[in-house]
Design an enzyme around this catalytic site. Structure first.
Site, PDB file in Angstrom:
ATOM      1  N   ARG A 113      18.885  95.727  57.673  1.00 41.40           N
ATOM      2  CA  ARG A 113      17.591  96.221  58.382  1.00 41.40           C
ATOM      3  C   ARG A 113      17.610  97.758  58.073  1.00 41.40           C
ATOM      4  NH1 ARG A 113      18.205  92.651  62.367  1.00 41.40           N
ATOM      5  NH2 ARG A 113      17.728  90.519  61.727  1.00 41.40           N
ATOM      6  N   VAL A 114      18.869  98.529  58.123  1.00 37.68           N
ATOM      7  CA  VAL A 114      18.933  99.793  58.175  1.00 37.68           C
ATOM      8  C   VAL A 114      19.689 100.415  56.753  1.00 37.68           C
ATOM      9  CG1 VAL A 114      18.500 100.286  60.311  1.00 37.68           C
ATOM     10  CG2 VAL A 114      20.714 100.097  59.577  1.00 37.68           C
TER      11      VAL A 114
END
Ligand code: ATP
Ligand code: MG
Length: 743
Positions: free
Chosen positions: A606-607
């Protein structure tokens, strides 16, 4: 007629005589042989069986001659067997010596401490110390009166019971004025809040000298006995003590008795109510806090994990069999903590920080509490620097940034640990410290991981925290917290850390075991209600710190084992929601030979893409597209045999791309190499290569570019976005490679 009869009688007699003479021997022989046989069998039963003689090991030359077809094989086999046997004997011998040494050390230490105690007791019984101790009793009493107070625990006890037990113990019978002085003070303390003391005065010669006042569970102590206890604790932390240490302890004690410069020692005591399965229930210790350390009389330590109105539950680290109900427990006065520092690098420690690799003690003075609050939001910074794992499928598709928490999830034996180990090996020379936490793993697995890390030179910057399957549930429970504390030391010092929790499913099981033993109510899948909080507070401690807070980072790779690919079970869903993405490994892919068996559709970071290099972003954008199209078509294609050209082309290029993402263990690749192979395969340069040959193609391509095009590789190494001119020259070079290599 009469004569006839006489003759027949004589004939019969002669016949009978002949039969008797001849047959007797045969009958006797028949019986004798049977009897002999029975006797022999009985004898044999009683005698030990005679084993066939062991063949003497043939010397190498003879053995080789005996097997003329494979002389070398036979000799090699015998040599290998002999070497294995020698190695085994050697190891057994080493273990034996190690055990023996430990036993000798333990008994020598016990002897030494007894000697120290006897010596001090004898010295203090003599003049001038005896009179000195007696003369100072009044001053000690005044010092105690100054510090004696009620703790919140005492007040709570008083409120419910109206009475508090106060005991004054001394080595010698005390003068009445000292007894009254202390009695008045405690009465005043208690009257202030409306309670009454139950005041007892005792004499205990084992204190050797000085006074000890107990109010409720709190002890105010100034006795020689307690000074000895403290000195021994210090000695225990040092190497084997010897006579010089006795002398220095005695000197310190005597000077202390003369000057009375030390403060009154204040601590709390409790009692063991019961102990079973590594859980101990305690009484007293009314002011103790969750997570605090306690010390039992036998020297073992425990950590408070449950506080009830009537009793306190604690887990015992180490052996609990010799703890007895009624024995004393001392509050250590600090939270459970581990030694931290650079000294731990290259070592294997247990969750309490005790080395278990046979390389001697750890001489670090720095410690950190194993439970620590996570960095606050202002102290954090968003992830922006990549943490390269060296694995193509991860760095290209699910990139990990420093400070990120990326879950590795999959069934058993799908290569979860391998990914984590490869990521550790790839950190060589990248200024990242690594911590591998083994929770509930087999000891052989940990030993193998250590040997692999050593082989690839990764142990220099790695710490292994090991709580194997044979460790107690308490040790397995604290292992990831201790390891995180070790990592935090580096993180707050501004360094980058990679921490692998292998695996958190077993950690959850150990916590469930402890919770059930502590009689906590169980919830879903019999796990306690706070299991989410357990993993959340652990993983929240991994972060990227802002410059003001230290600037370091801790990247976490927790591992979770699923059952039959079920990611919707309790623990997997919890950890998926806590982490910043997951790498999902599949058994089917693994068995098809697609290793690492990463399911690119279900895996996500996600990051991490914020931390990916521009180059990787550029090459992996087409990669995602190819794989997504392939996935979509592959499910349809398995039903129909007639495929149009376009579909076939998409499927083929997907197959080739998947083949290009295959990677062996312990073979991390640099970003430049990863980008090169993905670019080459993604842009159709490998279209004539069968998927099975992609590995050969890759090796040849790397070799060619490393030797022939160092400029291109150096440009790729920078991680910058490729310009159009660069792409053109890269394409030309790859085409040249194809003609040269014949692919
Ligand atoms: P466990 O559930 O027992 O912890 P795991 O999921 O951690 O297993 P590993 O122990 O890492 O799996 O790997 C399982 C087996 O797969 C090992 O024998 C390993 O050698 C093999 N393996 C893992 N990754 C690869 C790879 N990339 N290439 C070839 N073999 C691999
Ligand atoms: Mg594993």
């Amino acid at each position: 007629m009469g004569l006839h009869f006489l003759y027949s009688c004589i004939n019969t007699l002669i016949l009978a005589a002949i039969i008797f003479l001849v047959g007797r021997k045969a009958i006797a022989k028949m019986f004798r042989t049977r009897r002999e046989r029975i006797c022999r069998e009985l004898d044999e039963l009683e005698q030990p069986p005679v084993l066939p003689e062991l063949p003497t090991p043939a010397p190498e030359a003879e053995a080789a001659a005996a097997d003329p077809q494979h002389p070398d094989d036979a000799a090699a086999k015998i040599t290998a067997a002999a070497e294995a046997e020698i190695a085994l004997l050697d190891r057994q011998h080493q273990y034996h010596i190690h055990d023996l040494r430990r036993e000798m050390l333990t008994s020598a230490r016990a002897d030494f401490l007894q000697k120290l105690r006897d010596k001090v007791a004898a010295l203090m019984a003599e003049e001038p110390y005896r009179s000195l101790l007696r003369a100072k009793e009044s001053i000690i009493a005044d010092k105690i009166i100054q510090v004696a107070d009620l703790t919140p625990g005492d007040i709570a006890y008083l409120e419910s019971k109206d009475v508090l037990y106060v005991t004054l113990t001394s080595a010698f019978p005390l003068p009445q004025d000292i007894v009254d002085k202390i009695g008045d003070r405690t009465s005043k303390l208690l009257y202030d809040i409306g309670g009454t003391p139950s005041y007892w005065v005792r004499v205990d010669p084992t204190l050797i000298g000085g006074l000890r006042l107990r109010i409720g569970d709190t002890i105010y102590d100034y006795t020689v006995d307690n000074m000895l206890y403290r000195a021994v604790r210090q000695l225990n932390a040092s190497p084997m003590p010897h006579d010089i240490a006795i002398q220095s302890v005695i000197e310190k004690l005597t000077s202390e008795i003369q000057s009375l410069s030390d403060d009154i020692d204040e601590f709390q005591l409790g009692r063991v109510i019961s102990v079973s399965d590594g859980i101990c229930w305690l009484d007293g210790l009314s002011d103790i806090m969750y997570g605090e350390l306690v010390e039992f009389e036998c020297g073992e330590r425990g950590m408070i994990l449950d506080i009830e109105p009537s009793r306190i539950g604690c887990i015992v680290f180490g052996r609990y069999e010799h703890l007895e109900s009624g024995s004393k427990v001392r509050r250590v006065g600090r939270m459970a903590s581990v030694p931290v520092g650079e000294e731990l690098l290259g070592r294997i420690v247990d969750p309490l920080g005790v080395p278990i690799d046979g390389k001697g003690n750890l001489w670090t003075l720095k410690t950190r509490p194993i439970e620590h609050s996570a960095p606050s939001i202002p102290d954090r910074k968003s992830v922006s620097r990549p943490l390269h794992t060296g694995i193509k499928a991860i760095d290209a598709l699910v990139p990990i940034g420093r400070g990120q928490r990326e879950l590795i999830i999959g069934d058993r034996q799908t290569g979860k640990s391998s990914i984590a180990i490869d990521a550790i090996i790839n950190q060589k020379g990248k200024d990242v410290f690594c911590i591998y936490v083994a929770i509930g793993q087999k000891e052989t697995t940990v030993a193998e991981i250590r040997s692999k890390l050593e082989k690839y030179g990764a142990m220099d910057y790695t710490v292994i925290v090991s709580a194997t399957a044979s460790s107690s549930a308490s040790m397995q429970y604290i292992a990831p917290f201790s390891a995180t504390a070790i990592g935090e030391y580096f993180m707050y010092a501004g360094r980058d850390v990679l921490i692998v929790y292998d695996d958190l499913s077993k950690h959850a099981v150990s916590y469930r075991e402890l919770s059930l033993l502590l009689h906590r109510p169980s919830g879903r899948e019999a796990y306690p209600g706070d299991i989410f909080y357990l993993h959340a507070r652990l993983l929240e401690r991994s972060a990227r710190l802002s410059e003001e807070a230290g600037g370091g980072s801790m990247t976490a790779l927790p591992i979770i084992e699923t059952q039959a690919g079920d990611i919707s079970a309790y623990i997997p869903t919890n950890v998926i929601s806590i982490t910043d993405g997951q790498i999902f490994l599949e058994t089917d892919l693994f068995n098809e030979g697609q290793r690492p068996a990463i399911n690119v559709g279900l895996s996500v970071s996600r990051v991490g893409s914020a931390a990916q290099t521009k180059l990787m972003k550029q090459v992996s954008s087409q990669l995602r597209m190819t794989l997504a199209q392939h996935r979509e078509l592959a499910s349809f294609a398995q039903f129909g045999s007639d495929l149009d050209d376009v579909t076939r082309r998409v499927l083929d290029s997907g197959d080739r791309m998947l083949a290009a993402l295959r990677q062996g263990r312990y073979n991390p690749l640099s970003d430049a190499h990863q980008a090169l192979i993905i670019f080459a395969v993604g842009n159709g340069f490998a279209d004539t290569v069968a998927p099975a040959d992609i590995e050969r193609f890759e090796t040849a391509l790397f070799e060619y570019f490393d030797i022939e095009c160092p400029g291109i590789m150096a440009e790729l190494e920078t991680g910058n976005r490729m310009s159009d001119e660069f792409i053109t020259s890269l394409r030309e070079k790859i085409s040249l490679f194809l003609t040269v290599s014949g692919f």
